[in-house]
Enzyme design. Structure first.
Site, PDB file in Angstrom:
ATOM      1  N   HIS A   1      47.218  34.243  38.207  1.00  0.00           N
ATOM      2  CA  HIS A   1      48.312  34.071  37.259  1.00  0.00           C
ATOM      3  C   HIS A   1      48.712  32.605  37.167  1.00  0.00           C
ATOM      4  CE1 HIS A   1      49.612  38.489  38.154  1.00  0.00           C
ATOM      5  NE2 HIS A   1      48.455  38.406  37.538  1.00  0.00           N
TER       6      HIS A   1
ATOM      7  N   ASP B   1      44.987  40.408  31.103  1.00  0.00           N
ATOM      8  CA  ASP B   1      45.216  40.148  32.536  1.00  0.00           C
ATOM      9  C   ASP B   1      44.138  40.785  33.393  1.00  0.00           C
ATOM     10  OD1 ASP B   1      46.831  41.428  35.221  1.00  0.00           O
ATOM     11  OD2 ASP B   1      46.940  39.280  34.835  1.00  0.00           O
TER      12      ASP B   1
ATOM     13  N   SER C   1      53.059  40.961  37.506  1.00  0.00           N
ATOM     14  CA  SER C   1      53.364  42.110  36.642  1.00  0.00           C
ATOM     15  C   SER C   1      54.613  42.851  37.078  1.00  0.00           C
ATOM     16  CB  SER C   1      52.188  43.096  36.657  1.00  0.00           C
ATOM     17  OG  SER C   1      51.131  42.566  35.918  1.00  0.00           O
TER      18      SER C   1
ATOM     19  N   ASP D   1      49.714  41.938  28.772  1.00  0.00           N
ATOM     20  CA  ASP D   1      49.659  41.495  30.170  1.00  0.00           C
ATOM     21  C   ASP D   1      48.780  40.250  30.313  1.00  0.00           C
ATOM     22  OD1 ASP D   1      50.444  43.574  32.776  1.00  0.00           O
ATOM     23  OD2 ASP D   1      49.577  41.587  33.109  1.00  0.00           O
TER      24      ASP D   1
ATOM     25  N   ARG E   1      41.770  36.546  44.845  1.00  0.00           N
ATOM     26  CA  ARG E   1      42.182  36.962  43.484  1.00  0.00           C
ATOM     27  C   ARG E   1      43.443  36.231  43.066  1.00  0.00           C
ATOM     28  NH1 ARG E   1      41.848  42.053  40.227  1.00  0.00           N
ATOM     29  NH2 ARG E   1      43.881  42.521  39.362  1.00  0.00           N
ATOM     30  N   ASP E   2      44.399  36.112  44.010  1.00  0.00           N
ATOM     31  CA  ASP E   2      45.616  35.354  43.670  1.00  0.00           C
ATOM     32  C   ASP E   2      45.428  33.870  43.952  1.00  0.00           C
ATOM     33  OD1 ASP E   2      47.756  37.988  45.013  1.00  0.00           O
ATOM     34  OD2 ASP E   2      46.586  37.821  43.175  1.00  0.00           O
TER      35      ASP E   2
ATOM     36  N   ARG F   1      55.088  42.760  48.532  1.00  0.00           N
ATOM     37  CA  ARG F   1      54.940  43.594  47.334  1.00  0.00           C
ATOM     38  C   ARG F   1      54.267  44.894  47.732  1.00  0.00           C
ATOM     39  NH1 ARG F   1      52.154  41.932  41.518  1.00  0.00           N
ATOM     40  NH2 ARG F   1      51.257  43.963  41.028  1.00  0.00           N
ATOM     41  N   SER F   2      54.791  45.984  47.193  1.00  0.00           N
ATOM     42  CA  SER F   2      54.391  47.315  47.658  1.00  0.00           C
ATOM     43  C   SER F   2      53.188  47.892  46.928  1.00  0.00           C
ATOM     44  CB  SER F   2      55.583  48.272  47.459  1.00  0.00           C
ATOM     45  OG  SER F   2      55.182  49.604  47.583  1.00  0.00           O
ATOM     46  N   ASP F   3      53.014  47.607  45.628  1.00  0.00           N
ATOM     47  CA  ASP F   3      52.214  48.515  44.788  1.00  0.00           C
ATOM     48  C   ASP F   3      50.745  48.610  45.179  1.00  0.00           C
ATOM     49  OD1 ASP F   3      51.150  46.888  41.718  1.00  0.00           O
ATOM     50  OD2 ASP F   3      51.311  46.080  43.738  1.00  0.00           O
ATOM     51  N   ARG F   4      50.234  47.726  45.986  1.00  0.00           N
ATOM     52  CA  ARG F   4      48.840  47.886  46.429  1.00  0.00           C
ATOM     53  C   ARG F   4      48.759  48.296  47.898  1.00  0.00           C
ATOM     54  NH1 ARG F   4      44.575  46.393  43.340  1.00  0.00           N
ATOM     55  NH2 ARG F   4      45.007  45.420  41.322  1.00  0.00           N
TER      56      ARG F   4
ATOM     57  N   ASP G   1      53.826  39.120  30.067  1.00  0.00           N
ATOM     58  CA  ASP G   1      54.659  39.342  31.279  1.00  0.00           C
ATOM     59  C   ASP G   1      54.472  38.194  32.266  1.00  0.00           C
ATOM     60  OD1 ASP G   1      52.672  41.430  33.486  1.00  0.00           O
ATOM     61  OD2 ASP G   1      52.017  40.035  31.935  1.00  0.00           O
ATOM     62  N   HIS G   2      53.416  37.430  32.118  1.00  0.00           N
ATOM     63  CA  HIS G   2      53.151  36.198  32.883  1.00  0.00           C
ATOM     64  C   HIS G   2      51.851  35.655  32.321  1.00  0.00           C
ATOM     65  CE1 HIS G   2      49.991  38.440  34.822  1.00  0.00           C
ATOM     66  NE2 HIS G   2      50.883  39.381  35.026  1.00  0.00           N
TER      67      HIS G   2
ATOM     68  N   LYS H   1      44.470  50.220  44.657  1.00  0.00           N
ATOM     69  CA  LYS H   1      45.608  51.058  44.226  1.00  0.00           C
ATOM     70  C   LYS H   1      45.130  52.138  43.260  1.00  0.00           C
ATOM     71  CE  LYS H   1      47.191  48.349  40.217  1.00  0.00           C
ATOM     72  NZ  LYS H   1      48.316  47.626  39.601  1.00  0.00           N
TER      73      LYS H   1
ATOM     74  N   LYS I   1      48.101  49.727  34.482  1.00  0.00           N
ATOM     75  CA  LYS I   1      49.436  49.163  34.224  1.00  0.00           C
ATOM     76  C   LYS I   1      50.458  50.241  33.873  1.00  0.00           C
ATOM     77  CE  LYS I   1      47.992  44.883  34.671  1.00  0.00           C
ATOM     78  NZ  LYS I   1      48.461  43.941  35.682  1.00  0.00           N
TER      79      LYS I   1
ATOM     80  N   HIS J   1      41.463  38.619  35.550  1.00  0.00           N
ATOM     81  CA  HIS J   1      41.330  38.576  37.019  1.00  0.00           C
ATOM     82  C   HIS J   1      39.877  38.547  37.468  1.00  0.00           C
ATOM     83  CE1 HIS J   1      45.381  38.639  38.471  1.00  0.00           C
ATOM     84  NE2 HIS J   1      45.710  39.677  37.739  1.00  0.00           N
TER      85      HIS J   1
ATOM     86  N   ARG K   1      40.542  42.368  50.171  1.00  0.00           N
ATOM     87  CA  ARG K   1      41.613  43.093  49.484  1.00  0.00           C
ATOM     88  C   ARG K   1      41.067  44.208  48.588  1.00  0.00           C
ATOM     89  NH1 ARG K   1      45.132  39.746  45.381  1.00  0.00           N
ATOM     90  NH2 ARG K   1      45.371  41.766  44.367  1.00  0.00           N
TER      91      ARG K   1
ATOM     92  N   HIS L   1      51.528  38.988  46.320  1.00  0.00           N
ATOM     93  CA  HIS L   1      51.699  40.133  47.221  1.00  0.00           C
ATOM     94  C   HIS L   1      52.258  39.730  48.580  1.00  0.00           C
ATOM     95  CE1 HIS L   1      49.789  43.406  44.940  1.00  0.00           C
ATOM     96  NE2 HIS L   1      49.144  42.423  44.357  1.00  0.00           N
TER      97      HIS L   1
HETATM   98  O1  LIG Z   1      46.446  42.855  40.480  1.00  0.00           O
HETATM   99  C1  LIG Z   1      47.454  42.587  41.146  1.00  0.00           C
HETATM  100  O2  LIG Z   1      47.933  43.285  42.030  1.00  0.00           O
HETATM  101  C2  LIG Z   1      48.179  41.310  40.807  1.00  0.00           C
HETATM  102  C3  LIG Z   1      47.342  40.153  41.288  1.00  0.00           C
HETATM  103  O3  LIG Z   1      47.176  40.260  42.636  1.00  0.00           O
HETATM  104  O4  LIG Z   1      48.285  41.188  39.387  1.00  0.00           O
HETATM  105  P1  LIG Z   1      49.510  41.893  38.606  1.00  0.00           P
HETATM  106  O5  LIG Z   1      50.768  41.241  39.145  1.00  0.00           O
HETATM  107  O6  LIG Z   1      49.228  41.562  37.151  1.00  0.00           O
HETATM  108  O7  LIG Z   1      49.419  43.345  38.935  1.00  0.00           O
HETATM  109 MN   LIG Z   2      50.774  41.346  34.597  1.00  0.00          MN
HETATM  110 MN   LIG Z   3      47.538  40.309  37.149  1.00  0.00          MN
END
Ligand SMILES: O=C(O)[C@@H](CO)OP(=O)(O)O
Ligand SMILES: [Mn+2]
Ligand SMILES: [Mn+2]
Length: 510
Positions: free
Chosen positions: A458, A395, A66, A16, A157-158, A262-265, A436-437, A195, A328, A399, A189, A127
């Site tokens: 990233h 990764d 990611s 990563d 962060r981004d 983006r959902s995951d957070r 992955d990036h 998350k 991850k 960060h 954030r 995100h």
């Molecule tokens: O940490 C995250 O949510 C993003 C950066 O905001 O990184 P990654 O896409 O590697 O999860």
């Molecule tokens: Mn990643």
């Molecule tokens: Mn990342």
């Protein structure tokens, strides 16, 4: 696509944040002492593949991330990412006429309810994009909604840290240009997009957004003046009127719209707010489909990512073991499978957790040794065709923006890759390694005055892809250049002696 006749089991390692750039200031990977990774890139078939922008289904010039990275590695084709689908609806006018949105806005206009927009206020495009708030404010104004409250999440962060003032200023400009909207709360954030399941962090944002409870301030300038720990950790703060009363709380008849694509957070906050408001008459929507426990109607659906590696492994009865640390784990399972949570009989998941709070700068090793242990154990099993793992350190430590810690993370990763390569050779397995990036190859960015500032985000750089053959395995001596992450699944399937999936447009790099 050349089918290898020499079929052998293998290992897929996603490193990563492992991007490629020429040595230079801020390139922590060029500085790190990584003889194993450097060695295999020189000795075995290797190339660079694109992992950002339109190559993976993102808007041109957009850094990789990611989610889309693992989705495209798994799908074997570029996928229209949620950010592209949202932008396409905005550009076509489709969002303005989106029935779920117009029905909600018309109900607010008729009933005098307020719209609460909750989203990350930056243009990091991982995100969210702050300009999407502009569009939503403009649509709300056009539909006659009189009160729109923005609950801004600050980034750092981004995008470079200590830029929250710039983005909150943009949001204030949107209020002026659209004639509607006011800032109601500001939360870092670190609280709003946790998350890890730390619901104490989430609760502080829920209370500020829903109940107007928390730190108080008259304006965002006052908030930023006290933001000692940077944008990520701005204390959830409620904006007040002259009498010190919160400007906004969520009331019956209001609506909440989550504006991150983006959902995951954000899903952890969305679920917490849904629970907190369970007894209220509040409509809750999200810009895109979220993987929440609650069923939240989305304005924009997601692209179909089926037919990828997981489906091909299942179709051919090939067992895979997925391994990653908790940061991850979803990427090497759910996202690699195309955001499909169906657990296939031929699939095993190993989630490496740690009960101590992660200290990435102090412990750049994280728990990678235990990830490598699990990979090596699975590699020893003759019933396992593919071990697929994510090595998170480059990764996750990248960060932090801490160059030296990231150098250590890369060096530690090198040592653990060596252990895995040794096990692969001993068990007759090939190994594919790919990023992955990008991230750690660029740990600084020029600030407004041109001086380098730490940058933990990233990049749009290509990532290395390497195939280490099993002992005695006959492979071409070079990989095809000009590929992307979409070509990884076809390469892995070719190495397994299987055809690409019919939905895959990527081509083997062999
Ligand atoms: O940490 C995250 O949510 C993003 C950066 O905001 O990184 P990654 O896409 O590697 O999860
Ligand atoms: Mn990643
Ligand atoms: Mn990342």
């Amino acid at each position: 696509m050349t089918e290898t006749t020499d079929t052998r089991p293998g290992i897929l390692l996603v490193l990563d944040g492992w991007g490629h750039a020429e040595p230079g200031p801020g390139n922590a990977l060029a500085v790190a002492d990584t003889p194993v990774l450097d060695g295999i890139r020189a000795k075995y078939p290797a190339t660079l593949v694109e992992a950002s922008g339109e190559h993976v289904g993102l808007l041109p010039g957009t850094v990789g991330n990611s989610e889309i990275g693992h989705m495209v590695i798994g799908a074997g084709r570029p996928l229209d990412y949620d950010s592209v689908l949202v932008q396409r609806q905005i550009d076509s006018g489709g969002l303005r006429d989106n029935p779920r949105l117009t029905e909600a806005l018309d109900a607010l206009a008729a009933g005098g309810g307020a719209l609460h927009l909750v989203g990350l206020a930056s243009d990091g495009q991982i995100h969210a994009h702050v300009d999407h708030l502009h569009e939503l404010l403009s649509i709300a104004a056009a539909r006659g909604v009189e009160r729109v409250w923005v609950h801004a999440i600050t980034d750092g962060r981004d995008v470079a840290d200590r830029t929250a003032g710039h983005y909150l200023g943009r949001v204030e400009e949107f209020f002026a240009t659209t004639g509607v909207g006011r800032l109601a709360t500001v939360s870092g954030r670190g609280y709003a997009l946790d998350k890890s399941g730390d619901l104490e962090l989430t609760a502080k944002v829920t209370q500020a957004v829903a109940d107007g409870r928390g730190a108080l301030a008259r304006d965002h300038g006052q908030i930023l003046a006290g933001a000692g720990d940077g944008d990520v950790w701005i204390n959830p703060t409620v904006l007040t009127d002259a009498a010190g009363e919160p400007l906004a709380t969520v009331r019956d008849g209001d609506a909440i719209l989550f504006a991150n694509f983006r959902s995951d957070r954000i899903q952890q906050l969305a679920d917490d707010l849904v629970k907190h408001l369970a007894e209220s008459d509040v409509r809750i929507l999200s810009l895109t489909q979220y993987d929440t426990e609650a069923d939240i109607p989305a304005l924009v659906g997601r692209a179909d990512a089926s037919g990828g590696l997981a489906d091909q492994l299942e179709a051919h009865g090939l067992r895979s073991v997925r391994v990653a640390e908790q940061e991850k784990f979803e990427h090497v399972t759910y996202y690699l499978n195309g955001r499909d949570e169906r657990r296939r009989e031929v699939e095993e998941h190993v989630r490496i957790t740690s009960d101590e709070a992660p200290e990435y700068t102090a412990r750049p090793e994280m728990n990678l040794d235990r990830v490598a242990d699990a990979v090596i154990e699975a590699a020893g099993r003759t019933d396992v065709a593919l071990v697929a793992a994510n090595l998170a350190n480059i990764d996750v430590v990248g960060h932090t923006g801490d160059h030296d810690a990231t150098v250590k993370a890369a060096e530690y990763t090198d040592g653990q890759v060596e252990r895995i390569l040794t096990a692969a050779a001993a068990t007759g397995r090939w190994v594919v390694l790919v990023g992955d990036h990008g991230n750690a190859e660029r740990m600084s960015k020029p600030g407004p005055d041109g001086a380098p500032l730490p940058y933990g985000g990233h990049t749009t750089n290509p990532v290395p892809a390497v195939v280490v053959p099993a002992p005695g395995q006959l492979l071409p001596d070079a990989l095809r250049d000009g590929g992307s992450l979409a070509d990884i699944a076809p390469t892995v399937l070719a190495l397994l002696g299987r055809p690409s999936g019919p939905a895959m447009t990527g081509r083997s790099l062999l």
